[in-house]
Scaffold this motif. Sequence first.
Motif, mmCIF file in Angstrom:
data_model
loop_
_atom_site.group_PDB
_atom_site.id
_atom_site.type_symbol
_atom_site.label_atom_id
_atom_site.label_comp_id
_atom_site.label_asym_id
_atom_site.label_seq_id
_atom_site.Cartn_x
_atom_site.Cartn_y
_atom_site.Cartn_z
ATOM 1 N N THR A 1 85.507 46.200 67.281
ATOM 2 C CA THR A 1 86.587 46.200 68.136
ATOM 3 C C THR A 1 87.856 45.410 67.382
ATOM 4 O OG1 THR A 1 85.519 46.770 70.086
ATOM 5 C CG2 THR A 1 87.708 45.995 70.191
ATOM 6 N N TYR A 2 88.910 45.778 67.090
ATOM 7 C CA TYR A 2 90.054 44.750 66.676
ATOM 8 C C TYR A 2 91.427 44.985 67.625
ATOM 9 C CZ TYR A 2 93.915 43.997 63.674
ATOM 10 O OH TYR A 2 95.393 43.475 63.111
ATOM 11 N N MET A 3 91.765 43.840 67.992
ATOM 12 C CA MET A 3 93.014 43.683 68.794
ATOM 13 C C MET A 3 93.754 42.991 68.493
ATOM 14 S SD MET A 3 93.105 42.714 72.970
ATOM 15 C CE MET A 3 91.976 41.515 72.814
ATOM 16 N N GLU A 4 95.026 43.381 68.462
ATOM 17 C CA GLU A 4 96.317 42.499 67.768
ATOM 18 C C GLU A 4 97.478 42.292 68.710
ATOM 19 O OE1 GLU A 4 98.257 43.113 63.526
ATOM 20 O OE2 GLU A 4 98.467 44.932 64.786
ATOM 21 N N ASN B 1 91.897 51.374 73.743
ATOM 22 C CA ASN B 1 91.305 50.726 74.637
ATOM 23 C C ASN B 1 90.098 51.706 75.006
ATOM 24 O OD1 ASN B 1 89.952 48.622 75.725
ATOM 25 N ND2 ASN B 1 91.274 48.410 77.556
ATOM 26 N N VAL C 1 89.634 57.117 76.881
ATOM 27 C CA VAL C 1 90.818 55.964 76.546
ATOM 28 C C VAL C 1 91.664 55.977 77.637
ATOM 29 C CG1 VAL C 1 92.498 55.071 74.928
ATOM 30 C CG2 VAL C 1 90.105 56.141 74.275
ATOM 31 N N ASN D 1 92.291 54.530 68.166
ATOM 32 C CA ASN D 1 92.955 53.360 68.549
ATOM 33 C C ASN D 1 93.728 53.188 69.636
ATOM 34 O OD1 ASN D 1 94.702 55.769 68.806
ATOM 35 N ND2 ASN D 1 96.407 55.044 67.808
ATOM 36 N N ARG E 1 100.505 44.908 72.094
ATOM 37 C CA ARG E 1 99.159 45.040 71.704
ATOM 38 C C ARG E 1 98.553 46.025 71.286
ATOM 39 N NH1 ARG E 1 95.740 43.693 77.190
ATOM 40 N NH2 ARG E 1 96.751 45.508 78.260
ATOM 41 N N ALA E 2 97.734 46.143 70.405
ATOM 42 C CA ALA E 2 97.169 47.350 69.782
ATOM 43 C C ALA E 2 95.483 47.269 69.797
ATOM 44 C CB ALA E 2 97.633 47.550 68.368
ATOM 45 N N TYR E 3 94.678 48.355 69.965
ATOM 46 C CA TYR E 3 93.369 48.041 69.807
ATOM 47 C C TYR E 3 93.048 49.128 68.846
ATOM 48 C CZ TYR E 3 93.204 46.043 74.680
ATOM 49 O OH TYR E 3 93.270 45.320 75.748
ATOM 50 N N ASN E 4 91.912 48.943 68.210
ATOM 51 C CA ASN E 4 91.413 50.017 67.151
ATOM 52 C C ASN E 4 89.750 49.535 67.597
ATOM 53 O OD1 ASN E 4 90.780 52.043 65.593
ATOM 54 N ND2 ASN E 4 91.203 50.795 63.852
ATOM 55 N N THR E 5 88.976 50.696 67.926
ATOM 56 C CA THR E 5 87.424 50.542 68.103
ATOM 57 C C THR E 5 86.905 51.467 67.028
ATOM 58 O OG1 THR E 5 87.823 49.886 70.539
ATOM 59 C CG2 THR E 5 85.640 50.676 69.544
#
Length: 117
Positions: free
Chosen positions: A71-74, A49, A108, A47, A81-85
Amino acid sequence: MKIKYYITILLLLFAAALFGQEVKFQASASKTTVGTGEQFQITYSINGNVEGFAPPAMADFQLLSGPNVSTYMEFDNTGNRAYNTTYSFILMAVREGSFSIGAATVAVNGKSTHQPR
């Protein structure tokens, strides 16, 4: 002058939210016991970048697919903002025996960490 003040506050809040997140690095397997010739999937989720990912050695298995990267970015309406890879691998057992898959490594935000086995 007021606009500059608001922009500074927004940037500070954004930086605090970005650096305040705790990075979670998890591994999961679709199956823990497989037969010879049977496929299974290993998934690593982070969770943050991701700046670098090094999978473990998988010499005891045949790699059928991977790494498959998602990759999911919100962004929310407050500017956070939040990242999940997610990295996934589809493997197949090629011989009988007990095998383990070692730890993966991920970087990260300039820091490197290992996923426990």
